[in-house]
Scaffold this motif. Structure first.
Motif, short mmCIF file in Angstrom:
data_model
loop_
_atom_site.label_atom_id
_atom_site.label_comp_id
_atom_site.label_asym_id
_atom_site.label_seq_id
_atom_site.Cartn_x
_atom_site.Cartn_y
_atom_site.Cartn_z
N LYS A 69 38.37 -17.30 17.80
CA LYS A 69 38.82 -17.83 19.09
C LYS A 69 40.01 -18.78 18.91
CE LYS A 69 37.26 -19.99 23.33
NZ LYS A 69 38.45 -20.82 23.46
N ILE A 109 33.27 -16.27 14.44
CA ILE A 109 33.57 -16.12 15.87
C ILE A 109 34.32 -17.34 16.41
CG2 ILE A 109 32.49 -15.99 18.15
CD1 ILE A 109 30.66 -13.89 17.10
N VAL A 150 31.45 -15.24 22.40
CA VAL A 150 31.49 -13.78 22.56
C VAL A 150 31.76 -13.41 24.01
CG1 VAL A 150 30.07 -11.68 22.50
CG2 VAL A 150 30.07 -13.25 20.55
N VAL A 187 36.59 -9.55 16.92
CA VAL A 187 35.24 -9.94 16.52
C VAL A 187 34.27 -8.76 16.51
CG1 VAL A 187 35.56 -12.29 17.35
CG2 VAL A 187 34.50 -10.61 18.86
N MET A 230 30.79 -8.61 14.27
CA MET A 230 29.46 -8.51 14.87
C MET A 230 28.68 -7.35 14.27
SD MET A 230 30.55 -9.29 18.82
CE MET A 230 29.01 -8.66 19.46
N ILE A 245 27.72 -19.25 19.88
CA ILE A 245 28.23 -17.93 19.53
C ILE A 245 28.22 -17.02 20.75
CG2 ILE A 245 27.75 -15.85 18.19
CD1 ILE A 245 26.79 -17.67 15.93
#
Length: 341
Positions: free
Chosen positions: A284, A280, A211, A295, A299, A207
């Protein structure tokens, strides 16, 4: 010393740190290409391990409770998308269009697995049913989420020429490793059960990689120039309202449908939450280089749902223990009177 329940956990702090690093030192050029390959491999490994970890016995144990599972799946994949569109006139002025795209993507995601089960257990709910519902939601989300995104965000899913193309990418990058892990569970399942830290490391590490990669690409395209500080504050309000409405509706529906207290707890926790671990990587795959802003709502929603649901689970669990102690005290008080008679 225990961490106060409303402070962010260590992983959330790492997420924030990753966003800051990506904002100051974004990955560029050939390094970004190499990083993208590493990230894809990490995502595949993550879903492989989740497939190997998932117990078939746990699924069978809760699979018979079909009414509960139907309510959870309808909450996750129908109620949330409807709320996303229904609340848009009220909430979208608080954020930028890109951030509200992320909110709608959040509404299409499956439920969490680990935290849904943990909070259900803490609140004395139906844990076997929670295992089954959360696992089914995560697995079905591999197919349902890209289809919902293609309908809800037809002009925003960059890199996905069609719903079938997106589903194909999801299947290749997420489902194939998941199925491979499930098939190899008899070989490596016991080792993973003894070494849960490996799954946690890969889970969190993948993750963080996604990110960093997503925000690096977004920062290179001027992400923070397009998102004013007021929009970030508005995003907190949007996510809080969305979670509050979801919690209220799942609680009301489960009560009106006549579920037991234990089942209502399961429906509330499994039906009101969204998965960061699945969301996540999916962002992508679905949004390609435009995943950075998408995202952000997820989050933030992740942290809000953890804080709120932790407080609810502790309160309901303590209330249940209080009932048990009161009942035990009543039985103990009645025993001598019965003996005297």
């Amino acid at each position: 010393m225990a961490r106060p329940k409303f402070l962010p956990d260590n992983f959330t702090l790492m997420l924030v740190g990753t966003v800051i690093i990506a904002s100051v030192l974004p990955c560029k050029g050939e390094a970004a290409v190499a990083f993208n390959w590493i990230t894809n491999i990490a995502i595949g490994l993550l879903f492989f391990l989740h497939g190997a970890k998932l117990s078939r016995e746990a699924i069978v144990a809760g699979a018979t409770h079909w009414r509960l599972h139907a309510v959870v799946l309808l909450s996750t994949f129908v109620m949330f998308p409807v709320l996303g569109f229904a609340l848009k006139p009220l909430l979208s002025p608080l954020v930028t269009p890109a951030l509200y795209t992320g909110v709608l993507f959040l509404c299409a995601l499956p439920s969490t697995v680990q935290s849904s089960i943990a909070f259900t257990s803490m609140a004395k709910g139906n844990v076997p049913a929670a295992v089954c519902s959360a696992s089914a939601s995560s697995l079905l989300g591999i197919f349902i989420t890209p289809a919902l995104v293609s309908v809800m965000l037809v002009n925003h899913a960059a890199g996905s020429g069609s719903a079938w193309h997106t589903v194909g990418n999801i299947v290749l990058q997420l489902l194939v490793p998941f199925v491979a892990g499930q098939l190899l569970r008899p070989v490596i399942g016991k080792w993973l059960d003894r070494n849960r830290g490996v799954i946690k490391f890969v889970d969190q590490g993948s993750i963080l990689l996604v990110v960093y990669s997503a925000f690096s690409e977004a920062v290179n395209e001027g992400l923070w120039h397009h998102i004013p500080p007021l929009a970030l504050g508005g995003l907190v309000v949007v996510n809080a309202v969305l979670l509050a409405v979801a919690l209220g509706l799942t609680a009301l529906a489960s009560k009106r449908l006549g579920f037991s207290r234990e089942d209502r707890i399961t429906i509330i926790f499994c039906g009101s939450k969204k998965s960061l671990a699945a969301g996540i990587p999916m962002a992508k795959v679905i949004f390609a280089s435009h995943a950075g802003a998408v995202v952000l709502p997820l989050m933030l929603f992740h942290q809000i749902q953890l804080m709120v649901c932790a407080a609810l689970a502790q309160r309901w669990g303590a209330r249940d223990m209080s009932r048990e102690r009161h009942a035990a005290a009543s039985r103990n008080a009645a025993a001598p009177a019965a003996a005297r008679r």
